[in-house]
Enzyme design. Structure first.
Site, PDB file in Angstrom:
ATOM      1  CD  GLU B 152      46.749  47.619  50.902  1.00 13.53           C
ATOM      2  OE1 GLU B 152      47.927  47.765  51.258  1.00 13.53           O
ATOM      3  OE2 GLU B 152      45.925  46.953  51.542  1.00 13.53           O
ATOM      4  CD  GLU B 315      44.435  42.952  50.298  1.00 13.73           C
ATOM      5  OE1 GLU B 315      44.977  42.969  51.429  1.00 13.73           O
ATOM      6  OE2 GLU B 315      44.997  43.371  49.276  1.00 13.73           O
TER       7      GLU B 315
END
Ligand SMILES: [Zn+2]
Ligand SMILES: [Zn+2]
Ligand SMILES: [Zn+2]
Lengths: 681, 681, 681
Positions: B152, B315
């Site tokens: 991220e 995810e």
């Protein structure tokens, strides 16, 4: 522990004569007004350092001697504060390290109060010196009854010294980095520490998400504060071993939650007397007086329970505060009602902030017994004077303690911190609100309750309520199991026994001790949005379930209530488990109060918990609290409504305020009135 | 670009065995549970640096070898992450310059994740070293299918190195200060730069109002991050040229807006595979499941469109997240519905964060396939297992791609940044909300849509929707004009073509290209307060116009709709312009959805955009997405309501999950159910 | 004081030709458009430093000479600004001490505007130098009519120099630390200062609660700004003694409150002409135009009253601003209505920000006379042109002043600061809102009002309204008493005369002067929560009392109204006291407007305050303002509704815009129309 040695209720409070040394006529007026209002106690020295030591090592105590003289002349009492709550400018200038460093790493400049580093050796030394001087100089004064150390401790500092002390605290606790790394689960996000000096305090410029670290930081702040407190107390105990020591504790917010910046349960062990500053929002427009009264009642019980002995409300306002959005004064009658409430719960007096309004600076408009203008004409002064007269009438009642409670509610600081820090469930978990909700039943039904910590002795209670106990140590669970096995009754709830005292999850199954006590295991917590709900059926009673609904695995419990909707319809929501001689009740969901009321009503009947008073009331707006000694029982009956209410007196009692005997008939109690009924044992 | 080489849908996700190396029974349990749930993929190494290199230069890969062995034993796949998302404490201690400097100029301390400077040469070197080691050691592993670089990415740093790199970026872009001064219009407020070293990053302690500077800072952050990413990838590509590379992208907020801290359209060019982390607020109390589903659908289309190929949801939670205000778990059936939704839109698997719940620290309560207690009994585990069984059944469907879309909606990062930064109109301009609103029609009508950037190829689309395109470069406008002249249809709206790519206003007249396309020029934008509105009449249809109403100069367009009120009553509000072979439609005001629905209904009919499916539905709560390969077409039909719904099957299809043939009759689809119908081409 | 020497209303405003020096066609277009719109004035030089002195000591004035030439060619006027509002990058780089230090102690970097230290000797020297150069170079220009120093002064800086100057300011004021310690009441919280260098500026990193210190800091900021201003003006006055000097003042917030970062009443003494920047939220959805108009009317009266002479609206938008949440443009007719409103109140022109929209940076979308595209087609340009034509028609009306007011409302900066800082009553005390509420009666009834400071001369007023005057100096109270004794009428309210000018409470009794004026003493202020209220009965009129209800001790006053509820039922709430020749009215509580309306209606009748106009109106949506000279009276009649309304003309008047004579009959005034009626005296 040294006891408070008094023969009358203390009446008085914070007094700052050092602001008026140039105007002796003010001091004369003050003492004349004190006398007229039956004020017998002054708390002096809070924030007086600059007047006590105007230059380093140059002490000037003569002005305070004069105040002692004046108090003694009127046979009054002095509560003497140590001045560490604020420091003189010369001290901050010469030793800048005494000032606090904020969490952004920037050191503060001189100003404010409570702006000191709790680690600074220099600050500790300076405090020790002046405390020694005060104890030497004033310790023999006959009027001195209590040391009031500092003021509203609430320190957090991020300086290098505090960081270093945090690391030392961790070394003492964990011994090895392996232990620390395991406890903090540092493998997560590669936060493994290879060297002690890699550790910094948690905060916005470093780490905020490590649960174990955050909890240890909270504990460290308490630990470091205790070491600061011990340093303050050491010379006092040495020089004046018979004078007890207190410090004033806090509560706050719209909820009037107990202050949780420090673990008061731990700190209380270092004090002789507990005292707290009570500032409820009386007269607001969002709660009834009765509701506000309940918030305060809970706190009085909390502070009394810290040492299981009488306490003091060290500060309260005779009229209004100055820091609310709306600073409304107490309505007529409210002063007596609120001050007598604290006494009813075990306070040994009525003390105010402040006796004389400051002429300037930030608290100049905080309510005072003596206001700036026409001080003898204010409502506050009249209210205080009237209370003073009342306290004189009931003087002998001071030699009593609050009646022994059969019920306790557990509040744990570690748990409060861990819940606040817990990223799960919902962001506002409402721990204190939940305690208050369970407390409400007992408050409304005049059943004495202690609010205890996890380290307290459980053995004397018939019922222990242990809500939302997310963080439980093995030791605690063992103790709880023993308590129940020996015949105790416990009520547990959702979100309990989830993590150990390092905030590490219990693995594999719910802790065995809890399984034994409750006969169940929680499996999943359904977390609901505010407008979502389920309901629970228990016999004929249906209750609203909201916020949290757990599903349970039932091993041995009797199912009392079940969910009515959703994928867990018909699953157990309320259970009861026999465990040797005792019982474990489990509430798997957050329930509406009407439901809890019925639940506790049954429990109280079943376990014979409700005391039998010689007074019958017809409304919940009346409360009854009891203090007693070996000979007498004193019933404090208070009317929280503005209407006159009826009471039935079922045995002969004496009405203390009115000095008459009552023989078993109807009584009238006016709006906001307090009656004290005396019963010979 | 290297492709992902798989023969089955990936099922699994983030796994952190390094947290459990001392408890091999946990690892054994994990792999047993993986197998039972048809989990075939683990993502490892995310945040594992401290375990991979516990001391500088001291690499310990054996524990990870063991995990590879275990995975290979079960014929599974490994996604291997580089560990740069968090660094070991020793690295931060030895090289403090790797830590980030905040916009207040204060350098952060060790802690958190993503706390690194994107410029630091030392940090880049250390990352390069460990990536090289990882590639050398694990690159030949047959189970290795994908590199997952870092985690991220979202870096902003204000250190001196980053400031210097910002200046270098500007020098590369502008060559001369004259060019920069013109582009940033620095004569305004005397901000003219006479020397490169006078330039600092924009921020709260310097300058926040210069639009060109702010936009260049946004671009620099992307540029610098790409250089960081390239440095990460370089050794991987060199050593393992056949293993594709991805990084996990983000979306967030109540709106589920695509993350815009970095320009993903630019970054995607440096990656082989796009993946993203999908965390919608399923089960909330302010939106229906259908509405939440639409938000996610748009994002799946966005991420698929980045490279116009299959992607991965890297995810997603098997149950709940831990960072919402209310962390509600997925309701029964929601897991399958949501995971199949991603696959329907082009995802090649269902991957979770996390496979095994951490025992401590900040994500310990984030939903996991394997929870702390009774892991095999949780709803999450059962849901995962059930999905695993399903994915096995439809294994062959992985060899397909999402059907080619005829419709594209333009989303531009430069435009998003410029609009957010634009001081005009109203403070919240709702760019993404507007995209979502236009998207809605196509979502509800099962028409495939790409979400493309300004640099994408337009030629394959029949219809391009280009809303609120405030910032347009000359190149973009030329491309748009060419597209329309060649027969394309474009829908443009209010607040378009206002500034160039330096955020300098277009002068004199609206850009010629746009005039040609739309046949009009916007003159004034009436900005309305929330409770104000106008209305638009188009044929018999009246729509509510709010927020923004432009007045137009009409050069050549056909007026479709006109305003009904205020000083611009009867003025054109909706126009259509023939431009060579194509059409430019212009919506001069923000319109209610019911109006847009009719508008697009007409357009879709007119330009023959609606695909013809062998499935008829009777409610918008049903969605249909299509994947295909040369032989087959797979219809993913999903029911977003909790009720059973009917479908008409108009041609012979096979029901994949149930393994039966359907021949042209009614089907029943349960609440939250997904049906996959196979059609031979 | 130097006067503004003009023969026509100024029409024009802020112009930044330095942004367009490379595009002379733009400059040509600008001047052609100015001419066509009867624009006769340009304000130049605001933020032009980098173009006037691109390198240190290297002045380039030729481009500005060209602008002067162009203006003079069209016989226009130049308002020349000094450039200190923003500085060139070279200056900040070479002398970093010119940049401001924030309250966190961090020095800002180059960027923004108003980012300078008000103490820096270097900055003052550089400003002095360029001002001198400008005065020398342009001082003889015949078009130069006014100096505009800097821009919207609003400086606060916490650098060491400013801290040192704060201490010097305190030394000048207090002479001894004893005086300062007494005034700041530093014995409170041990804040006693033993040495001047122990004092730091109040702020979040030092002290925020000391009232005297905070007030002195506010005064210091004004004092230091005045010294900065004087330094700016010094060379201008020396070189161009006949050119008056102004600076543009501000107001803001939803309430359109006068800016209170600086004491404008003090600053105005250093200026020749008052000007302000008027940016109301016309066309919003929470207030009617009439209500917005009242907010602006009050401000125009405030700024006119600063020097009791004509003023200028230096900035206003021809259409919209760019910094509101919703930036709505003026509706049709609003431009003329709003600009004429300022002139009606005493402004000598209509000046805009901005004449030409910037092409980039933060104000590029702020409304402009000349917009980016199709500048001659915009509504703004047409509105401006129409107004230009109107101003030409009424040219002679410029030689008038606003009619002398008989009523004044007191607004005090010290009081505003002290109230904002006061921890008591409620947190939002609504001082300006209260002024506005009292003002409303006079606005609606066309009675001229001045808004004056505590140092103004009272002798010319028949009625002085002095609301919420919490902080009053002895001198002020003496003056007020003299005013009343000499026949003046004063209306005072709750929360008055509480503290002296050091924010020290008045002790023992209410100040004698106030007792004499009002005949009463306030005893207690009941502070009410928002939903709580009392009511007051006065004759037959009942009014709602809320927020604050004082109880009074009545010495000699006539009780007009009494409370109707609560413990102060039947106690005086409104009193009237004869004091020699005058009267003191006291409103002890905050009253609803309908009540105030009746109260003032009576007062105005009783004291013959209402002027007699030859115009009768039938709605409050019409306002009448009057300017006059020795020969003529000009009635500005404005219709704030969108409907046509009727007027009765009772004497012969001339309609200036339409050039016709009106003889005593009905007139029609359109929605948003302004009529000017001329009456010969
Ligand atoms: Zn410290
Ligand atoms: Zn950096
Ligand atoms: Zn400064």
């Amino acid at each position: 522990m040294t006891k408070l040695n008094i023969n009358e209720f203390l009446h008085g409070g914070d007094y700052n004569p050092e602001q008026w040394l140039d105007t002796p006529e003010i001091l004369n007026q003050d003492f004349a007004l004190f006398k007229a209002a039956n004020i017998n106690t002054v708390t002096v020295g809070v924030f007086s350092w600059a007047k006590l030591e105007p230059k380093e090592g140059n002490y000037t105590f003569d002005w305070l001697d004069d105040i002692f003289d004046r108090v003694e002349k009127m046979h009054g009492h002095v509560i003497l504060a140590t001045p560490s709550g604020a420091r003189p400018a010369w001290l901050a200038k010469k030793y800048p390290e005494v000032l606090r460093v904020d969490s952004d790493g920037i050191r503060r400049k001189f100003g404010g109060r409570h702006n000191h580093c709790i680690s600074s050796p220099i600050y500790r030394q300076k405090v020790h010196e002046i405390n020694t001087k005060l104890a030497k100089h004033f310790g023999k004064r006959k009027s001195l009854i209590l040391w009031h150390i500092s003021n509203e401790y609430s320190s957090v500092c991020y300086c290098d010294l505090c960081q270093e002390n945090f690391r030392k605290f961790l070394q003492r606790k964990y011994h090895t980095l392996d232990n620390l790394n395991h406890a903090w689960w540092t493998t997560f996000w590669s936060h493994y520490y290879d060297s002690w000096d890699e550790i910094t305090a948690p905060g916005p410029k470093s780490e905020t998400g490590n649960k174990g670290m955050n909890l240890d930081w909270n504990r460290f702040v308490t630990d470091q504060s205790i070491s600061f407190i011990d340093n303050e107390i050491e010379p006092l105990k040495k020089l004046t071993p018979n004078i007890p020591v207190t410090t004033n504790m806090m509560a706050g917010g719209a909820e009037l939650k107990v202050f949780n910046g420090l673990d008061y349960q731990k700190i209380s062990k270092h004090l002789d007397i507990i005292s707290w500053d009570s500032y409820p929002d009386w007269g607001n427009d969002y709660q009834s007086t009765y509701q506000v009264g309940m918030k305060v009642s809970l706190l009085n019980d909390f502070y009394r329970s810290l040492k299981h002995q009488n306490f003091l409300v060290m500060e309260s306002t005779p009229s209004r505060v100055n820091w609310q959005n709306v600073n409304r004064a107490k309505r007529p009658g409210m002063h007596e009602l609120s001050e007598m409430q604290a006494i009813a719960h075990g306070s040994d007096g009525a003390l105010y902030f402040q006796l004389r309004a400051s002429r300037g600076s930030s608290e100049m408009f905080h309510g005072a017994v003596i206001e700036h203008r026409h001080p003898q004409m204010t409502r506050a002064y009249h209210d205080v004077k009237k209370l003073g007269e009342g306290l004189l009438k009931i003087k002998d009642a001071v030699k009593t303690s609050y009646v022994k409670a059969k019920v306790a509610i557990v509040y744990s600081y570690d748990n409060d911190w861990a819940l606040a820090n817990c990223e799960s469930y919902s962001s506002d978990k409402k721990y204190w609100t939940t305690i208050k909700k369970h407390y409400r039943y007992f408050y409304e039904n005049d059943i004495p309750v202690d609010i205890i910590g996890p380290d307290d002795d459980f053995s004397s209670y018939k019922l222990i309520i242990d809500p939302m106990h997310f963080l439980m140590s093995e030791a605690y669970m063992n103790k709880l199991r023993t308590y129940v096995k020996n015949g105790g009754v416990v009520v547990g709830t959702y979100i309990s026994g989830v993590v150990d005292d390092n905030v590490l999850a219990y693995m594999d199954e719910w802790p065995k001790q809890l399984q034994e006590v409750y006969g169940i295991e929680p499996l999943e917590t359904d977390v609901l949005y505010p407008s979502q709900s389920n309901s629970v059926l228990w016999g004929n009673t249906t209750g609203n379930a909201y916020d949290y609904c757990e599903t349970l695995i039932n091993h041995s419990a009797e199912v009392l209530g079940t969910y009515q909707h959703d994928f867990y319809k018909d699953i157990a929501a309320i259970t009861k488990n026999k465990c040797s001689e005792g019982y474990g009740y489990y509430l798997a969901c957050r329930l509406s109060y009407d439901f809890l009321e019925k639940f506790y009503h049954d429990l109280v009947l079943k376990f014979d918990i409700k005391p039998d008073y010689p007074i019958r009331k017809y409304t919940k707006q009346i409360t009854i609290q009891v203090r007693e000694n070996s000979k007498y029982r004193y019933y404090y009956v208070q009317n929280w409504s503005t209407n006159t209410q009826s009471l039935d007196i079922t045995e002969p009692l004496a009405d203390l305020f009115n000095g008459i005997e009552i023989i078993g008939n109807k009584e009238r109690i006016h709006g906001y009135e307090t009656k004290i009924y005396l019963q010979r044992k």
